[in-house]
Design a protein around this motif. Structure first.
Motif, PDB file in Angstrom:
ATOM      1  N   ASP A   1      23.699  66.857  -5.925  1.00 22.90           N
ATOM      2  CA  ASP A   1      24.306  66.725  -7.250  1.00 22.90           C
ATOM      3  C   ASP A   1      23.302  66.377  -8.334  1.00 22.90           C
ATOM      4  O   ASP A   1      23.455  66.779  -9.475  1.00 22.90           O
ATOM      5  CB  ASP A   1      25.386  65.638  -7.209  1.00 22.90           C
ATOM      6  CG  ASP A   1      26.691  66.173  -6.663  1.00 22.90           C
ATOM      7  OD1 ASP A   1      26.781  67.396  -6.509  1.00 22.90           O
ATOM      8  OD2 ASP A   1      27.596  65.371  -6.391  1.00 22.90           O
ATOM      9  N   TYR A   2      22.254  65.608  -7.973  1.00 27.85           N
ATOM     10  CA  TYR A   2      21.356  65.199  -9.054  1.00 27.85           C
ATOM     11  C   TYR A   2      20.561  66.355  -9.616  1.00 27.85           C
ATOM     12  O   TYR A   2      20.090  66.287 -10.762  1.00 27.85           O
ATOM     13  CB  TYR A   2      20.449  64.026  -8.658  1.00 27.85           C
ATOM     14  CG  TYR A   2      19.596  64.220  -7.434  1.00 27.85           C
ATOM     15  CD1 TYR A   2      19.926  63.592  -6.250  1.00 27.85           C
ATOM     16  CD2 TYR A   2      18.444  64.973  -7.482  1.00 27.85           C
ATOM     17  CE1 TYR A   2      19.141  63.730  -5.124  1.00 27.85           C
ATOM     18  CE2 TYR A   2      17.644  65.105  -6.367  1.00 27.85           C
ATOM     19  CZ  TYR A   2      17.999  64.489  -5.184  1.00 27.85           C
ATOM     20  OH  TYR A   2      17.229  64.626  -4.083  1.00 27.85           O
TER      21      TYR A   2
ATOM     22  N   THR B   1      21.933  69.462  -9.929  1.00 28.14           N
ATOM     23  CA  THR B   1      22.930  70.030 -10.838  1.00 28.14           C
ATOM     24  C   THR B   1      23.048  69.168 -12.094  1.00 28.14           C
ATOM     25  O   THR B   1      23.149  69.682 -13.209  1.00 28.14           O
ATOM     26  CB  THR B   1      24.311  70.088 -10.160  1.00 28.14           C
ATOM     27  OG1 THR B   1      24.134  70.493  -8.815  1.00 28.14           O
ATOM     28  CG2 THR B   1      25.215  71.056 -10.861  1.00 28.14           C
ATOM     29  N   ALA B   2      23.008  67.846 -11.887  1.00 25.40           N
ATOM     30  CA  ALA B   2      23.115  66.943 -13.025  1.00 25.40           C
ATOM     31  C   ALA B   2      21.977  67.178 -14.009  1.00 25.40           C
ATOM     32  O   ALA B   2      22.192  67.223 -15.214  1.00 25.40           O
ATOM     33  CB  ALA B   2      23.095  65.493 -12.533  1.00 25.40           C
TER      34      ALA B   2
END
Lengths: 320, 291
Positions: free
Chosen positions: B176-177, B179-180
């Motif tokens: 996720d990081y 994508t973040a």
């Protein structure tokens, strides 16, 4: 009404190409139309795999829509240039579901929060930036001296606060929250929900709040849209939806919310147990207690003012 | 936090401590080679001193501590400077192999699709040929020389790093990081350098540094076959090659020339053993499935 996000007839189909033979297509979003008004919280409720997260990805430009338009602040996400999209990111930010994987483990809180500022060239001067970051930490309920710590030194709730702080660094007008509390303990959930509510009010944010939990949605949202297998089946102001649920699926979900002192009755049919749907039929038909497989109503209709539902089998006394 | 864990593990585990001591010992020998065995030919310190032109090896004595091998090359000098050469070969080859593997693996994983397919099938092709045979072919084509041998070793060593790094990047890429960072507006190079590589490169670096033992072993094999260091070079494989005629000794005493094989062979054995013990320790620490 001023729309922060406007989605019109959005379709998203994942296709899997193969080296030999034809590809396989999975429609995830079917004809989704939604409006997120400015300064309101819209809840998007649905079970796992109904397309909630895909909708978020399309909004954030991580996935391209197959057809349909997504307007964020009246700009078409699929059409604008990279530079315009970068500017759009200052307006629209996101809080992820899992606070353990959404923060880079090798960065300190200062680095995590500085990254968006670096990318967009904000607060280049060091003392001003430190002051800003400390204020931001206080705003999300963290001690300002946490700046030099690493994510692994924090609990899940604290990490989610950092994640929220990161989303707020660019001072966005729109916040997309993709199940921000579902990975947290119930006691911590309440704290984070309170924080999100306070922040959205104080900063006049438009928030799209994705969840599978009606109790959470009821607490936070002004309007609620219910999603089932890639379609919006019902949307209404929160109070209206909870007092007069119209769609059989919504009623099934509300009946499934456990309540203290109330006996559960009539367990719902799991989606996996249902047979394949007939083409063009309502995708809920095979689980619906009221309809046969030939039920064909899939378009949303305004039943009572502001209350839209995609079903012809309305409860008694709720006629068109 | 991470470093402390590694060192604690090395100190508490006897086998890994032994590995660490062996590698440290050879590192010291390599570092202090000019003092342990003074250079006799300043143009090429790796050239072993030759006591005379007599063929038969001489046993250890006051002048030649480890004895001499065929044609009176001093074994002590050969082993000491051989340690330095072993580190030189091991570190250089591993460094360049890692660099190539890093580039190939990163490009494959980051761009994906056809590029990934192409690069990974290329590494599969290199993998399909036994690495020693492929290294021999390349070394023979380029001509027997230490530099060419290092090129040959690099050419067969890079695919394993490419694969390792590709796999790690593919798993980190989906976090996720990453994508973040994209939703914050970060562009490709920034995401790659600031988020993906720092989180995926570390296991590969450790594995690479511990492959030095294996590289030295392969280098010794090539030198033994005459495809690496030339006669008279202080190279362990070369020293064993020169002992080839003396392995069986005389008809009266089969072990008459034991030192010609046992001393350089023992050096290779202990050097590789040290790296392998250390490597096992690191692998245990890095593998999250083992407690």
């Amino acid at each position: 009404m001023n729309a922060a996000i406007e989605i019109q007839h959005l379709y998203k189909t994942y296709s899997r190409g193969q080296w030999f033979g034809g590809g396989h297509e999975t429609p995830v979003l079917k004809d989704v139309s939604l409006v997120l008004p400015a300064n309101r919280v819209l809840g998007l409720v649905g079970e796992s795999g109904c397309g909630k997260s895909t909708l978020c990805k399309v909004l954030l430009g991580i996935e391209k829509p197959t057809s349909g338009t997504v307007l964020v602040e009246n700009q078409n996400v699929a059409k604008i240039s990279k530079t315009q999209f970068k500017n759009l990111r200052r307006v629209m930010q996101v809080v992820y579901q899992d606070p353990y994987s959404s923060l880079d483990p090798r960065m300190t809180v200062r680095q995590l929060l500085s990254e968006p500022l670096d990318i967009h060239g904000l607060y280049p001067q060091k003392t001003a930036r430190t002051k800003f970051l400390k204020e931001l930490l206080s705003a999300v309920g963290l001690a300002p001296n946490y700046l030099e710590r690493y994510p692994h030194e924090f609990s899940g709730g604290q990490r989610q606060r950092i994640s929220i702080a990161r989303a707020l660094t660019l001072d966005p007008k729109i916040l997309i929250a993709d199940e921000p509390v579902s990975a947290l303990d119930v006691s911590v959930q309440a704290q984070i929900l309170n924080l999100l509510r306070d922040i959205s009010r104080a900063r006049k944010l438009a928030m799209l709040f994705v969840t599978h939990d009606f109790a959470v949605a009821r607490f936070l949202c002004d309007d609620i849209a219910v999603m089932y297998q890639g379609r919006i089946v019902e949307k209404a102001p929160a109070q209206e939806l909870f007092t007069h649920p119209l769609h059989p699926y919504t009623r099934m979900l509300l009946a499934a919310v456990p309540q203290v002192g109330k006996k559960m009755r009539g367990a719902s049919t799991p989606a996996a147990a249902c047979g394949p749907n007939t083409e063009g039929a309502c995708s809920f038909a095979s689980r619906c207690p009221q309809a046969g497989s030939a039920c064909r109503q899939t378009q949303l209709q305004e039943i009572t003012p502001q209350h839209w539902c995609a079903c012809s089998h309305l409860p008694e006394g709720e006629n068109k | 936090m991470f470093k402390n864990r590694i060192f604690k593990r090395i100190y508490t585990n006897k086998t890994s401590l032994a590995g660490f001591m062996l590698v440290a010992f050879f590192a010291l020998v390599a570092l202090f080679a000019p003092w342990l065995a003074p250079v006799h030919n300043s143009n090429n310190p790796y050239q072993m001193p030759q006591r005379s032109y007599e063929i038969a090896p001489q046993p250890p004595s006051g002048q030649n501590w480890f004895g001499t091998t065929e044609q009176q090359y001093d074994l002590y000098y050969g082993v000491v400077w051989g340690a330095r050469l072993a580190f030189e070969i091991g570190v250089t080859v591993t460094f360049f192999a890692f660099l190539i593997g890093l580039c190939v693996g990163t490009i494959a994983a980051y761009f994906g699709g056809k590029i990934d397919e192409l690069l990974m099938r290329l590494t599969d092709i290199v993998f399909a040929v036994p690495s020693l045979v492929l290294a021999m072919v390349i070394a023979a084509m380029l001509g027997p020389d230490i530099k060419n041998m290092m090129i040959a070793l690099t050419a067969v060593a890079w695919p394993s790093y490419a694969r390792l790094i590709r796999g790690d990047i593919l798993s980190v890429k989906r976090r996720d990081y990453v994508t973040a960072a994209r939703t914050l507006g970060a562009r490709g190079p920034r995401i790659l350098l600031r988020h993906i590589l720092p989180n995926s490169i570390y296991p590969s670096v450790v594995v690479a540094s511990l492959d030095i033992g294996y590289v030295v072993l392969t280098a010794a094999s090539l030198s033994f076959l005459g495809l690496g260091a030339q006669p008279g070079t202080a190279d362990w494989g070369q020293l064993i090659a020169m002992a080839r005629n003396w392995v069986l000794g005389t008809s009266q005493n089969p072990l008459a020339y034991w030192y010609t094989v046992a001393i350089p062979g023992g050096a290779i054995f202990l050097f590789v053993l040290g790296w392998n013990l250390l490597g096992d320790a690191f692998r245990d620490i890095l593998d999250p499935r083992q407690v």
